[in-house]
Design an enzyme around this catalytic site. Structure first.
Site, PDB file in Angstrom:
ATOM      1  CG  HIS A  13      -0.179   0.066   2.528  1.00 24.62           C
ATOM      2  ND1 HIS A  13       0.370   1.221   3.038  1.00 24.62           N
ATOM      3  CD2 HIS A  13       0.113  -0.908   3.408  1.00 24.62           C
ATOM      4  CE1 HIS A  13       0.956   0.969   4.186  1.00 24.62           C
ATOM      5  NE2 HIS A  13       0.827  -0.326   4.429  1.00 24.62           N
ATOM      6  CD  GLU A  91       1.868  -5.422   7.945  1.00 26.43           C
ATOM      7  OE1 GLU A  91       1.968  -6.619   7.595  1.00 26.43           O
ATOM      8  OE2 GLU A  91       2.654  -4.538   7.575  1.00 26.43           O
TER       9      GLU A  91
END
Length: 253
Positions: A13, A91
């Site tokens: 990201h 994550e």
């Protein structure tokens, strides 16, 4: 024997304010992209605009979804695709260290004789690759089920796997290509799994330390997988890496 070859491009990201300040986000902090992060996502989208994708997967965390949406907005093949948001791509959880300084966790890891990423802080998620393994299996079944009709006899396939510095390296002539937008530590775990468990061959001239390092924000890693069908399930027979941690598109930002 028939085989389906498909590309897999992992993208980290874009930057958040936590990234800029050197703070860990993990799973507890669902921060949006910063202004720079939005620019990085735009740059990644423009860089990949002519690369063909057949599937798009993203972490269900905001920073990954924003990055994936921006890449899809620019891409010429994504207008008819639906992004699949998957919690398996979240994550890594860093437990009590989330919200704290990355530098503090690096020092904790060093004191324990370990490296970061790879170190598990108190109450954090162990990085044993289980979520990565589960996602890869899920992706293989979905991609195989949707695209097996495009499989070809392996000896007839055009193999385009060299990294020439072009956006479509490794996937020219490959009709199936999955875009996966996820997170930095997760990508480290994924690449380690590909190398250590799936015996992924590295790009020419790339050492293991480089492969296992952290990608920059919107950094790109690309792999080519060969899948075969056995008893109604799709199994991986080969994986090789085209390039890792490519960030040319953000160098000017």
């Amino acid at each position: 024997m028939k085989a389906l070859r498909f590309g897999l491009t992992l993208v980290r990201h874009g930057e958040t304010h936590y990234n800029k300040q050197g703070l860990l986000q993990g799973q507890a902090i669902d921060a949006p992209l910063s202004d720079i992060g939005l620019q990085q996502a735009e740059a990644a989208g423009i860089y990949l605009k002519d690369v063909m994708f057949s599937n798009v997967f993203a972490s269900d965390m905001l920073r990954a979804k924003q990055t994936a949406e921006t890449i899809m907005k620019h891409n010429n093949s994504c207008s008819g695709l639906q992004m699949s948001c998957d919690p398996l791509l979240k994550e890594i959880s860093f437990g009590t260290a989330e919200g704290g300084r990355v530098q503090d966790v690096k020092e904790m890891a060093r004191a324990a004789g370990q490296t970061f990423p790879g170190f598990t802080p108190p109450e954090g998620e162990t990085q044993e690759q289980e979520r990565v393994k589960e996602f890869v299996e899920k992706m293989l079944q979905q991609v195989g089920g949707e695209h097996w009709g495009q499989a070809d006899r392996e000896e007839d396939e055009a193999r385009s796997s060299t990294a020439e510095g072009k956006p479509d390296d490794g996937v020219r002539g490959v009709p199936v290509h999955a875009l996966v937008v996820t997170h930095g530590a997760y990508m480290c775990v994924a690449v380690r799994y590909f190398v250590e468990e799936l015996h992924c061959s590295p790009p020419q001239g790339c050492d293991v330390a480089t492969m296992f390092s952290l990608s920059p924000n919107t950094g790109l890693c690309r792999f080519v997988l060969t899948v075969r069908e056995e008893g109604g399930r799709f199994t991986l027979s080969e994986i090789h890496c085209v390039f890792v941690h490519r960030g040319d598109h953000v160098k000017q930002l």
